[in-house]
Structure formats: C-alpha cells, structure tokens
Design a protein around this motif. Sequence first.
Motif, PDB file in Angstrom:
ATOM      1  N   ALA A  25       4.202  -3.040  -0.068  1.00  0.00           N
ATOM      2  CA  ALA A  25       4.528  -2.299   1.154  1.00  0.00           C
ATOM      3  C   ALA A  25       5.783  -1.455   0.967  1.00  0.00           C
ATOM      4  CB  ALA A  25       4.706  -3.271   2.318  1.00  0.00           C
ATOM      5  N   GLU A  26       6.796  -2.012   0.309  1.00  0.00           N
ATOM      6  CA  GLU A  26       8.037  -1.275   0.089  1.00  0.00           C
ATOM      7  C   GLU A  26       7.827  -0.102  -0.867  1.00  0.00           C
ATOM      8  OE1 GLU A  26      12.499  -2.156  -1.638  1.00  0.00           O
ATOM      9  OE2 GLU A  26      11.351  -3.811  -0.768  1.00  0.00           O
ATOM     10  N   VAL A  27       7.055  -0.327  -1.930  1.00  0.00           N
ATOM     11  CA  VAL A  27       6.762   0.737  -2.885  1.00  0.00           C
ATOM     12  C   VAL A  27       6.026   1.881  -2.192  1.00  0.00           C
ATOM     13  CG1 VAL A  27       5.395   1.337  -4.921  1.00  0.00           C
ATOM     14  CG2 VAL A  27       6.737  -0.751  -4.908  1.00  0.00           C
ATOM     15  N   CYS A  28       5.013   1.536  -1.409  1.00  0.00           N
ATOM     16  CA  CYS A  28       4.225   2.561  -0.722  1.00  0.00           C
ATOM     17  C   CYS A  28       5.086   3.352   0.248  1.00  0.00           C
ATOM     18  CB  CYS A  28       3.035   1.926  -0.001  1.00  0.00           C
ATOM     19  SG  CYS A  28       1.803   1.272  -1.144  1.00  0.00           S
ATOM     20  N   ARG A  29       5.994   2.684   0.930  1.00  0.00           N
ATOM     21  CA  ARG A  29       6.880   3.369   1.873  1.00  0.00           C
ATOM     22  C   ARG A  29       7.817   4.317   1.114  1.00  0.00           C
ATOM     23  NH1 ARG A  29      11.238   0.883   3.186  1.00  0.00           N
ATOM     24  NH2 ARG A  29      10.276  -1.165   3.116  1.00  0.00           N
ATOM     25  N   LYS A  30       8.357   3.861  -0.020  1.00  0.00           N
ATOM     26  CA  LYS A  30       9.262   4.686  -0.827  1.00  0.00           C
ATOM     27  C   LYS A  30       8.572   5.939  -1.356  1.00  0.00           C
ATOM     28  CE  LYS A  30      11.803   1.526  -3.397  1.00  0.00           C
ATOM     29  NZ  LYS A  30      12.411   1.105  -4.647  1.00  0.00           N
ATOM     30  N   VAL A  31       7.386   5.747  -1.900  1.00  0.00           N
ATOM     31  CA  VAL A  31       6.658   6.846  -2.530  1.00  0.00           C
ATOM     32  C   VAL A  31       5.968   7.729  -1.485  1.00  0.00           C
ATOM     33  CG1 VAL A  31       4.810   7.391  -4.183  1.00  0.00           C
ATOM     34  CG2 VAL A  31       6.350   5.510  -4.630  1.00  0.00           C
ATOM     35  N   GLY A  32       5.641   7.138  -0.360  1.00  0.00           N
ATOM     36  CA  GLY A  32       4.970   7.905   0.689  1.00  0.00           C
ATOM     37  C   GLY A  32       3.461   7.900   0.554  1.00  0.00           C
ATOM     38  N   ILE A  33       2.910   6.824  -0.031  1.00  0.00           N
ATOM     39  CA  ILE A  33       1.456   6.709  -0.150  1.00  0.00           C
ATOM     40  C   ILE A  33       1.002   5.507   0.664  1.00  0.00           C
ATOM     41  CG2 ILE A  33       1.401   7.769  -2.431  1.00  0.00           C
ATOM     42  CD1 ILE A  33       1.032   4.989  -3.649  1.00  0.00           C
ATOM     43  N   SER A  34      -0.258   5.496   0.998  1.00  0.00           N
ATOM     44  CA  SER A  34      -0.799   4.351   1.735  1.00  0.00           C
ATOM     45  C   SER A  34      -1.126   3.230   0.760  1.00  0.00           C
ATOM     46  CB  SER A  34      -2.057   4.757   2.501  1.00  0.00           C
ATOM     47  OG  SER A  34      -3.123   4.967   1.595  1.00  0.00           O
ATOM     48  N   GLU A  35      -1.278   2.039   1.302  1.00  0.00           N
ATOM     49  CA  GLU A  35      -1.642   0.905   0.447  1.00  0.00           C
ATOM     50  C   GLU A  35      -3.044   1.078  -0.125  1.00  0.00           C
ATOM     51  OE1 GLU A  35      -0.667  -3.041   1.786  1.00  0.00           O
ATOM     52  OE2 GLU A  35       1.081  -2.303   2.873  1.00  0.00           O
ATOM     53  N   VAL A  36      -3.900   1.803   0.586  1.00  0.00           N
ATOM     54  CA  VAL A  36      -5.254   2.076   0.090  1.00  0.00           C
ATOM     55  C   VAL A  36      -5.175   2.951  -1.158  1.00  0.00           C
ATOM     56  CG1 VAL A  36      -7.440   3.208   0.619  1.00  0.00           C
ATOM     57  CG2 VAL A  36      -6.321   1.797   2.343  1.00  0.00           C
ATOM     58  N   THR A  37      -4.342   3.997  -1.121  1.00  0.00           N
ATOM     59  CA  THR A  37      -4.171   4.860  -2.288  1.00  0.00           C
ATOM     60  C   THR A  37      -3.613   4.065  -3.455  1.00  0.00           C
ATOM     61  OG1 THR A  37      -3.787   6.765  -0.866  1.00  0.00           O
ATOM     62  CG2 THR A  37      -3.060   6.962  -3.137  1.00  0.00           C
ATOM     63  N   PHE A  38      -2.660   3.188  -3.172  1.00  0.00           N
ATOM     64  CA  PHE A  38      -2.079   2.325  -4.206  1.00  0.00           C
ATOM     65  C   PHE A  38      -3.166   1.467  -4.846  1.00  0.00           C
ATOM     66  CE2 PHE A  38      -0.356  -1.731  -5.558  1.00  0.00           C
ATOM     67  CZ  PHE A  38       0.677  -1.347  -6.383  1.00  0.00           C
ATOM     68  N   CYS A  39      -3.998   0.822  -4.026  1.00  0.00           N
ATOM     69  CA  CYS A  39      -5.062  -0.054  -4.543  1.00  0.00           C
ATOM     70  C   CYS A  39      -6.099   0.745  -5.319  1.00  0.00           C
ATOM     71  CB  CYS A  39      -5.717  -0.820  -3.406  1.00  0.00           C
ATOM     72  SG  CYS A  39      -4.626  -2.068  -2.706  1.00  0.00           S
ATOM     73  N   ASN A  40      -6.426   1.960  -4.854  1.00  0.00           N
ATOM     74  CA  ASN A  40      -7.377   2.798  -5.581  1.00  0.00           C
ATOM     75  C   ASN A  40      -6.837   3.157  -6.960  1.00  0.00           C
ATOM     76  OD1 ASN A  40      -9.227   2.774  -3.504  1.00  0.00           O
ATOM     77  ND2 ASN A  40      -8.591   4.738  -2.670  1.00  0.00           N
TER      78      ASN A  40
END
Length: 127
Positions: A25-40
């Motif tokens: 969650a913290e990484v996604c907030r920092k980078v500005g991507i959703s958790e779905v994009t991260f998982c993809n």
Amino acid sequence: MKKSKFTEEQIAFALRQAESGTTVAEVCRKVGISEVTFCNGKVRVATFLATLKGRTTGTALREAIRSLCAWAPMTGDQLVTLPGQDRHYLRNKHLIPMVRDGELHFRYPESAKHPHQAYVTAKAGDL
C-alpha cells in the motif's frame, strides 16, 4: 487490452521497493499506481520467469535478457541464476555479442570491471 499509463520502470521500481520490505500500500501510494497495477506487474514478471525454465532457443533467451535488463540493471550473476544457464556460456554466447551489437550497454561503461557492473538495455535513441 488498454496500454498501461505507467512505464515498466515505474512498475519495476514498485516491485523492488516491495521486495525490500516496504508495504504494498505504501509503495503504491508513493509511486502513484493502484494495487491492481502492482499485482499485474508482479504476475507479468513471474509469468515471464516461468517461461525461461528448461531449454530455450538463443533468440528467446536474448529476448528474455533484453526484457530483464529493461526492468532493472542486471549483473551477470543475476542473469545466470534466472534462466539457469552456465555463466561462461551465457557471457560468451549471449551477453558479449549483445553488448558488441549495441543491444545492451554496461551500466558503468568507463570501467568494465566495476564492482557493481550491470547490463542495461540500450534505449531506442542510443541505437
């Protein structure tokens, strides 16, 4: 399928941050991507690495090396462990010719024996 508005470098950065212990969650907030994009992105890398298992053609192996080096600078030792190839074979048959042909560059071109030397993919403008 719609093209992602995030570059592979951004997703790779997020994956590396999560591997280092930062929460997703913290990484996604920092980078500005959703958790779905991260998982993809994570699924894409895992699928890609699974295709490297077993025997591969030289062309497929070089494509894999290019893709891995596009995600992040990779050392020779890191590249050897992923496809499970012999170090000398990989270096002599693939890495050295790819550097010579301009497909890859050294991360530290001024010092070939730099302790943190890694391979990076050549940018389109460099060719």
